[in-house]
Write a protein that holds these residues in place. Structure first.
Motif, PDB file in Angstrom:
ATOM      1  N   ALA A 140       0.643  -1.185   0.170  1.00  0.00           N
ATOM      2  CA  ALA A 140      -0.112   0.000  -0.038  1.00  0.00           C
ATOM      3  C   ALA A 140       0.710   1.263   0.166  1.00  0.00           C
ATOM      4  N   SER A 141       0.393   1.994  -0.706  1.00  0.00           N
ATOM      5  CA  SER A 141       1.338   3.456  -0.591  1.00  0.00           C
ATOM      6  C   SER A 141       0.987   4.338   0.508  1.00  0.00           C
ATOM      7  N   ALA A 142       1.321   5.554   0.745  1.00  0.00           N
ATOM      8  CA  ALA A 142       1.268   6.323   1.586  1.00  0.00           C
ATOM      9  C   ALA A 142      -0.208   7.077   1.360  1.00  0.00           C
ATOM     10  N   ALA A 143      -0.835   7.609   2.281  1.00  0.00           N
ATOM     11  CA  ALA A 143      -2.174   8.177   2.275  1.00  0.00           C
ATOM     12  C   ALA A 143      -2.193   9.468   1.456  1.00  0.00           C
ATOM     13  N   PHE A 144      -3.345   9.575   0.570  1.00  0.00           N
ATOM     14  CA  PHE A 144      -3.664  10.656  -0.250  1.00  0.00           C
ATOM     15  C   PHE A 144      -4.637  11.314   0.579  1.00  0.00           C
ATOM     16  N   ALA A 145      -4.572  12.706   1.062  1.00  0.00           N
ATOM     17  CA  ALA A 145      -5.742  13.338   1.620  1.00  0.00           C
ATOM     18  C   ALA A 145      -6.682  13.692   0.558  1.00  0.00           C
ATOM     19  N   GLY A 146      -6.467  13.853  -0.624  1.00  0.00           N
ATOM     20  CA  GLY A 146      -7.499  14.222  -1.554  1.00  0.00           C
ATOM     21  C   GLY A 146      -8.272  12.902  -2.010  1.00  0.00           C
ATOM     22  N   GLY A 147      -8.237  11.652  -1.574  1.00  0.00           N
ATOM     23  CA  GLY A 147      -8.944  10.669  -1.750  1.00  0.00           C
ATOM     24  C   GLY A 147      -8.782  10.111  -3.225  1.00  0.00           C
ATOM     25  N   ALA A 148      -9.578   9.430  -3.909  1.00  0.00           N
ATOM     26  CA  ALA A 148      -9.195   8.791  -5.210  1.00  0.00           C
ATOM     27  C   ALA A 148      -9.043   9.877  -6.528  1.00  0.00           C
TER      28      ALA A 148
ATOM     29  N   PRO B 217       6.723  10.011  -7.866  1.00  0.00           N
ATOM     30  CA  PRO B 217       6.665  10.559  -6.369  1.00  0.00           C
ATOM     31  C   PRO B 217       5.200  10.483  -5.662  1.00  0.00           C
ATOM     32  N   GLY B 218       5.161   9.993  -4.596  1.00  0.00           N
ATOM     33  CA  GLY B 218       4.194   9.622  -3.737  1.00  0.00           C
ATOM     34  C   GLY B 218       3.629   8.180  -3.850  1.00  0.00           C
ATOM     35  N   LEU B 219       4.157   7.593  -5.003  1.00  0.00           N
ATOM     36  CA  LEU B 219       3.947   6.005  -4.776  1.00  0.00           C
ATOM     37  C   LEU B 219       4.903   5.286  -4.866  1.00  0.00           C
ATOM     38  N   VAL B 220       6.069   5.357  -4.012  1.00  0.00           N
ATOM     39  CA  VAL B 220       7.233   4.898  -3.869  1.00  0.00           C
ATOM     40  C   VAL B 220       6.954   3.989  -2.665  1.00  0.00           C
ATOM     41  N   ILE B 221       6.952   2.369  -3.144  1.00  0.00           N
ATOM     42  CA  ILE B 221       6.721   1.474  -1.896  1.00  0.00           C
ATOM     43  C   ILE B 221       7.972   0.537  -1.969  1.00  0.00           C
ATOM     44  N   ASP B 222       8.048   0.000  -0.811  1.00  0.00           N
ATOM     45  CA  ASP B 222       9.121  -1.156  -0.620  1.00  0.00           C
ATOM     46  C   ASP B 222       8.411  -2.222   0.072  1.00  0.00           C
ATOM     47  N   GLY B 223       8.125  -3.142  -0.584  1.00  0.00           N
ATOM     48  CA  GLY B 223       7.328  -4.318  -0.221  1.00  0.00           C
ATOM     49  C   GLY B 223       7.915  -5.411   0.623  1.00  0.00           C
ATOM     50  N   THR B 224       9.248  -5.051   0.942  1.00  0.00           N
ATOM     51  CA  THR B 224      10.091  -6.003   1.659  1.00  0.00           C
ATOM     52  C   THR B 224       9.934  -5.469   3.058  1.00  0.00           C
TER      53      THR B 224
ATOM     54  N   PRO C  34      -0.224   1.973  10.723  1.00  0.00           N
ATOM     55  CA  PRO C  34       0.546   2.819   9.831  1.00  0.00           C
ATOM     56  C   PRO C  34       0.172   4.268   9.856  1.00  0.00           C
ATOM     57  N   ALA C  35       1.318   5.094   9.799  1.00  0.00           N
ATOM     58  CA  ALA C  35       0.910   6.386   9.897  1.00  0.00           C
ATOM     59  C   ALA C  35       0.415   6.950   8.496  1.00  0.00           C
ATOM     60  N   ALA C  36       0.173   8.105   8.251  1.00  0.00           N
ATOM     61  CA  ALA C  36      -0.518   8.488   6.941  1.00  0.00           C
ATOM     62  C   ALA C  36       0.644   8.583   5.997  1.00  0.00           C
ATOM     63  N   GLY C  37       1.763   8.808   6.305  1.00  0.00           N
ATOM     64  CA  GLY C  37       3.005   8.857   5.446  1.00  0.00           C
ATOM     65  C   GLY C  37       3.411   7.697   5.268  1.00  0.00           C
ATOM     66  N   ALA C  38       3.121   6.420   5.909  1.00  0.00           N
ATOM     67  CA  ALA C  38       3.914   5.156   5.713  1.00  0.00           C
ATOM     68  C   ALA C  38       3.506   4.399   4.673  1.00  0.00           C
ATOM     69  N   SER C  39       4.231   3.726   4.181  1.00  0.00           N
ATOM     70  CA  SER C  39       3.846   2.717   3.190  1.00  0.00           C
ATOM     71  C   SER C  39       4.837   1.440   3.202  1.00  0.00           C
ATOM     72  N   GLY C  40       4.180   0.132   2.361  1.00  0.00           N
ATOM     73  CA  GLY C  40       4.924  -0.783   2.506  1.00  0.00           C
ATOM     74  C   GLY C  40       4.036  -2.098   2.455  1.00  0.00           C
ATOM     75  N   ALA C  41       4.412  -3.470   2.963  1.00  0.00           N
ATOM     76  CA  ALA C  41       3.673  -4.356   2.710  1.00  0.00           C
ATOM     77  C   ALA C  41       2.491  -4.522   3.682  1.00  0.00           C
ATOM     78  N   VAL C  42       1.388  -5.002   3.224  1.00  0.00           N
ATOM     79  CA  VAL C  42       0.234  -5.125   3.930  1.00  0.00           C
ATOM     80  C   VAL C  42       0.237  -6.358   4.424  1.00  0.00           C
ATOM     81  N   ASP C  43      -0.106  -6.576   5.690  1.00  0.00           N
ATOM     82  CA  ASP C  43      -0.069  -8.098   6.313  1.00  0.00           C
ATOM     83  C   ASP C  43       1.266  -8.891   6.305  1.00  0.00           C
ATOM     84  N   GLY C  44       2.161  -8.071   6.363  1.00  0.00           N
ATOM     85  CA  GLY C  44       3.429  -8.884   6.118  1.00  0.00           C
ATOM     86  C   GLY C  44       4.135  -9.078   4.762  1.00  0.00           C
ATOM     87  N   ILE C  45       5.379  -9.322   4.946  1.00  0.00           N
ATOM     88  CA  ILE C  45       5.849  -9.785   3.508  1.00  0.00           C
ATOM     89  C   ILE C  45       5.450 -11.033   3.028  1.00  0.00           C
TER      90      ILE C  45
END
Length: 478
Positions: A115-123, A200-207, A214-225
């Motif tokens: 999942a990416s970081a959160a976008f306040a403006g929605g979809a 920018p804004g869609l950088v995700i490290d799935g490892t 997760p905080a609004a700015g956090a991104s990464g693997a959902v439910d573990g790697i």
């Protein structure tokens, strides 16, 4: 005295012109009409016979296909059953060995979901243009993001470009209205983690896991790697990239469904046994399908006696070489050696040919005796299903009937030729009908002309007779 005028007779001659014309026309028509009727009857019978034979062959082909199914094999030499299907199911092939196995599933193989970081403006949040790069197992998948893109259009671009690669995207919006782009993969196992870069804004490290809050700015693997499946088979540790475990037990495929419950976890017992009864049912099904086809062919070729038991009535293919060629092609498959191994021909498992009818007979006693030999169930599967897609009995039998059934094949060609004959006969009938019509008109006209002439002659004769009668009367009065 003038001749009486009878119903249907000519006014002048008193002859039945209609009957005379009909008799003459029928006499001229009879030979050709008989020929057309006979040929039409024979041709119609043959067309019907082609349809019946094609239907019988199609039914036989369907039976062969069902018996040779790879998803639901009818000739499985062994059956594998799981004592706890909620944990796993099992299937076997002809290399399996009878026995029991205790399987404990520690964890299932999982795929990567990031999942990416959160976008306040929605979809509708704006996304910069560029090339989004999604990498997995060393492969990079590019997705073009055009100008004026939004989070929603980016999701759609990913699904359109990478759906075929098992990668999909969606948007998850929380209670505050903030949205995240969630990207998933259908590939399971450790090392299949997704990494996203390029925009920018869609950088995700799935490892890296996002964690439970997760905080609004956090991104990464959902439910573990992503991770491998982990299980033990009779206490031996096994890992698998997917939840379909092959090769761990020779001849068996384990389909993992859930983690073994309990502490310590309860094992699911997998039992492998010879599929004797299932094989017997499948062989009987093959024999029945074969005999049904042979009975149909025989009914289409065998001449029968008429209702009085004297004259012979031909069937659709009486004396025709095509059914004989078909039977020869089919029987040659039955007598040819199989795919190799100690079981080469059907007679070894109790399937024999009846010398009088040509049908197959299945001796279950002989079959059960043959099956007492170790490994014979696997050999039965090999005989029918083969070692590849071409050398099994079912595949070779299907190949033998294909030239007759395929589009544009022998039966289609025969039907086309018969339809042409039918059209020619219809043309001949039309020509004969026209000839009869014209001949009827011509003869009717000629006989009507003759009738008119006879009537005129009778009138003249009557006048002459009356004249002389008047003269005689005048002389007598003098």
């Amino acid at each position: 005295m003038a001749s009486p005028i009878l119903p249907g007779s000519g006014l002048g001659s008193g002859l039945d012109i209609g009957s005379i014309v009909k008799a003459l026309v029928d006499s001229d028509k009879a030979a050709k009409q008989t020929q057309i009727d006979k040929q039409t009857k024979t041709n119609t019978l043959k067309i019907s016979g082609v349809g019946s034979l094609k239907s019988a062959l199609t039914a036989f082909q369907t039976a062969l296909t069902n018996l040779g199914s790879t998803t639901n094999p009818a000739f499985a030499g062994f059956t594998a059953t799981s004592g706890t299907t909620s944990i796993l199911t099992a299937t076997s092939d002809n290399t399996a060995v009878a026995g029991t196995y205790n399987v404990v599933v520690n964890n299932l193989a999982t795929s990567s979901k990031v999942a990416s970081a959160a976008f306040a403006g929605g979809a509708a949040s704006a996304i910069p243009s560029g090339t989004l790069k999604i990498s997995q197992n060393g492969t990079v998948y590019d997705v073009a993001i055009p100008a004026n893109a939004t989070l929603q259009s980016t999701r759609d671009a990913i699904n359109s470009a990478q759906g075929a690669n098992g990668i999909s995207a969606n948007i998850v919006t929380d209670s505050t209205g903030a949205s995240r782009l969630v990207i998933s993969s259908n590939k399971t196992g450790a090392g299949s983690d997704l990494k996203v870069s390029g925009i920018p804004g869609l950088v995700i490290d799935g490892t890296q896991p996002m964690g439970t809050n997760p905080a609004a700015g956090a991104s990464g693997a959902v439910d573990g790697i992503a991770k491998d499946a982990s299980l033990t088979i009779d206490g031996l540790a096994v890992t698998s990239k997917s939840n379909t475990v092959t090769g761990a037990i020779s001849g068996l495929t384990l389909n993992l469904a859930s983690v073994s419950p309990g502490t310590p976890p309860a094992a699911a017992t997998v039992t492998v046994a010879s599929n004797t009864s299932g094989l017997q049912t499948s062989i009987q099904s093959f024999v029945d399908s074969y005999n049904t086809l042979m009975n149909t062919i025989n009914s289409l070729t065998k001449a029968t006696a008429d209702s009085e038991g004297r004259l012979t009535v031909s069937a659709a293919f009486t004396g025709d070489s095509m059914p004989r060629a078909l039977i020869s092609d089919i029987r040659s498959v039955l007598t040819a050696p199989g795919a190799g191994g100690p079981l080469a021909v059907l007679s070894q498992i109790g399937v024999m040919t009846n010398e009088k009818t040509g049908n197959l007979a299945f001796d279950s006693t002989a079959f059960n005796k043959a099956m007492s030999t170790n490994g014979m169930s696997g050999q039965v599967k090999q005989l029918f299903s083969g070692t590849d897609t071409t050398n099994g009995l079912l595949a070779r039998m299907g190949k033998a009937i294909t030239p007759y059934l395929q589009t544009g094949g022998l039966l289609d060609q025969r039907n086309t030729n018969l339809q042409i004959v039918g059209k020619n006969l219809s043309t001949q009938q039309s020509a004969l009908d026209l000839r009869v019509e014209n001949m009827t008109k011509t003869l009717t006209a000629k006989y009507n002309a003759m009738d008119l002439l006879v009537g005129q002659m009778k009138a003249t004769a009557s006048n002459i007779t009356s004249f002389f009668a008047a003269l005689n009367a005048q002389k007598s009065s003098n």
